[in-house]
Design a protein around this motif. Structure first.
Motif, PDB file in Angstrom:
ATOM      1  N   ARG A  40      43.401  27.356  38.352  1.00  0.00           N
ATOM      2  CA  ARG A  40      44.002  28.182  39.094  1.00  0.00           C
ATOM      3  C   ARG A  40      45.659  28.486  38.619  1.00  0.00           C
ATOM      4  O   ARG A  40      46.436  29.919  38.351  1.00  0.00           O
ATOM      5  CB  ARG A  40      44.043  28.407  40.629  1.00  0.00           C
ATOM      6  CG  ARG A  40      42.871  28.971  41.296  1.00  0.00           C
ATOM      7  CD  ARG A  40      42.785  28.804  42.844  1.00  0.00           C
ATOM      8  NE  ARG A  40      43.080  27.537  43.346  1.00  0.00           N
ATOM      9  CZ  ARG A  40      42.140  26.530  43.536  1.00  0.00           C
ATOM     10  NH1 ARG A  40      40.807  27.000  43.256  1.00  0.00           N
ATOM     11  NH2 ARG A  40      42.465  25.486  44.378  1.00  0.00           N
ATOM     12  N   GLU A  41      46.259  27.464  38.670  1.00  0.00           N
ATOM     13  CA  GLU A  41      47.838  27.501  37.831  1.00  0.00           C
ATOM     14  C   GLU A  41      47.601  28.048  36.466  1.00  0.00           C
ATOM     15  O   GLU A  41      48.586  28.700  36.054  1.00  0.00           O
ATOM     16  CB  GLU A  41      48.186  26.145  38.065  1.00  0.00           C
ATOM     17  CG  GLU A  41      48.507  25.588  39.409  1.00  0.00           C
ATOM     18  CD  GLU A  41      48.825  24.179  39.217  1.00  0.00           C
ATOM     19  OE1 GLU A  41      49.367  23.567  38.311  1.00  0.00           O
ATOM     20  OE2 GLU A  41      49.088  23.437  40.395  1.00  0.00           O
ATOM     21  N   GLN A  44      47.291  31.720  36.816  1.00  0.00           N
ATOM     22  CA  GLN A  44      48.300  32.498  37.134  1.00  0.00           C
ATOM     23  C   GLN A  44      49.475  32.557  35.965  1.00  0.00           C
ATOM     24  O   GLN A  44      50.176  33.574  35.977  1.00  0.00           O
ATOM     25  CB  GLN A  44      49.016  31.358  38.242  1.00  0.00           C
ATOM     26  CG  GLN A  44      50.233  32.182  38.872  1.00  0.00           C
ATOM     27  CD  GLN A  44      50.788  31.272  40.246  1.00  0.00           C
ATOM     28  OE1 GLN A  44      50.450  30.301  40.353  1.00  0.00           O
ATOM     29  NE2 GLN A  44      51.669  31.888  40.867  1.00  0.00           N
ATOM     30  N   ASN A  81      43.270  33.142  41.954  1.00  0.00           N
ATOM     31  CA  ASN A  81      44.104  34.056  42.882  1.00  0.00           C
ATOM     32  C   ASN A  81      43.677  35.488  42.525  1.00  0.00           C
ATOM     33  O   ASN A  81      43.844  36.016  41.611  1.00  0.00           O
ATOM     34  CB  ASN A  81      45.499  33.692  42.843  1.00  0.00           C
ATOM     35  CG  ASN A  81      46.387  34.606  43.734  1.00  0.00           C
ATOM     36  OD1 ASN A  81      46.361  35.808  43.477  1.00  0.00           O
ATOM     37  ND2 ASN A  81      46.866  33.753  44.725  1.00  0.00           N
ATOM     38  N   ASP A  84      46.763  37.563  41.472  1.00  0.00           N
ATOM     39  CA  ASP A  84      46.928  37.312  39.904  1.00  0.00           C
ATOM     40  C   ASP A  84      45.925  37.921  39.113  1.00  0.00           C
ATOM     41  O   ASP A  84      46.216  38.666  38.108  1.00  0.00           O
ATOM     42  CB  ASP A  84      47.070  35.868  39.514  1.00  0.00           C
ATOM     43  CG  ASP A  84      47.945  35.049  40.148  1.00  0.00           C
ATOM     44  OD1 ASP A  84      49.122  35.756  40.301  1.00  0.00           O
ATOM     45  OD2 ASP A  84      47.852  33.962  40.377  1.00  0.00           O
TER      46      ASP A  84
END
Length: 169
Positions: A40-41, A44, A81, A84
């Motif tokens: 997820r990071e 993002q 997300n 995003d």
């Protein structure tokens, strides 16, 4: 992180997810959750760079498509997300409307649209004018640079796995 550092992070996460494809244990479940969070990071970071770096846009879009078309235990991608993701779709719409996309992005989009359900969840997708890329790239190219793809994270791993491409550099 730089785009190259993100690709290296993706390669590490993908390697680890492949190793975790075995009977589930609490330890493996915990690591899977951690990999999902790390991915997820990564996504993002691509979303944050998408409006200034077309490579980040391509990779972020790939992650969104792949998350919808393949199981998370094989990709390491789960629960990205939505905000995003919407950002990436919005940047994509702007680039396509301004006709600032390249041939590679056009054929990638054409390929991804074989799975239209992968994008239907995004609000920004509903009024996307796909006719703007029609005729630009109706099929995958004959060849890709397989060595360069090795530096492009999981997107490169996936594209290198397709038997459609003849071996070339």
């Amino acid at each position: 992180m730089t785009i190259q550092e993100l690709a290296e992070q993706e390669t590490l996460l993908y390697s680890e997810i492949i190793e975790l494809c075995q009977p589930q244990t609490p330890k493996i479940d915990d690591r899977l959750k951690q990999i999902f969070a790390e991915y997820r990071e990564v996504h993002q970071a691509y979303a944050d760079m998408a409006n200034v770096d077309i490579e980040a846009l391509k990779r972020g879009l790939f992650i969104q498509w792949y998350a919808m078309t393949e199981p998370s235990y094989l990709t390491g991608i789960d629960g990205i997300n939505k905000q995003d993701s919407e950002k990436i779709i919005q940047v994509l719409k702007e680039i396509v409307a301004a006709r600032h996309f390249d041939y590679e992005l056009a054929w990638m989009l054409t390929y991804y649209l074989n799975w239209p359900f992968a994008f239907e969840i995004y609000n920004n997708f509903k009024d996307f004018d796909w006719s703007l890329i029609n005729g630009e790239a109706n099929s995958l190219p004959e060849t890709i640079d397989r060595e360069a793809m090795k530096q492009r994270g999981q997107m490169g791993v996936y594209l290198n796995s397709l038997s459609r491409f003849r071996n070339s550099n």
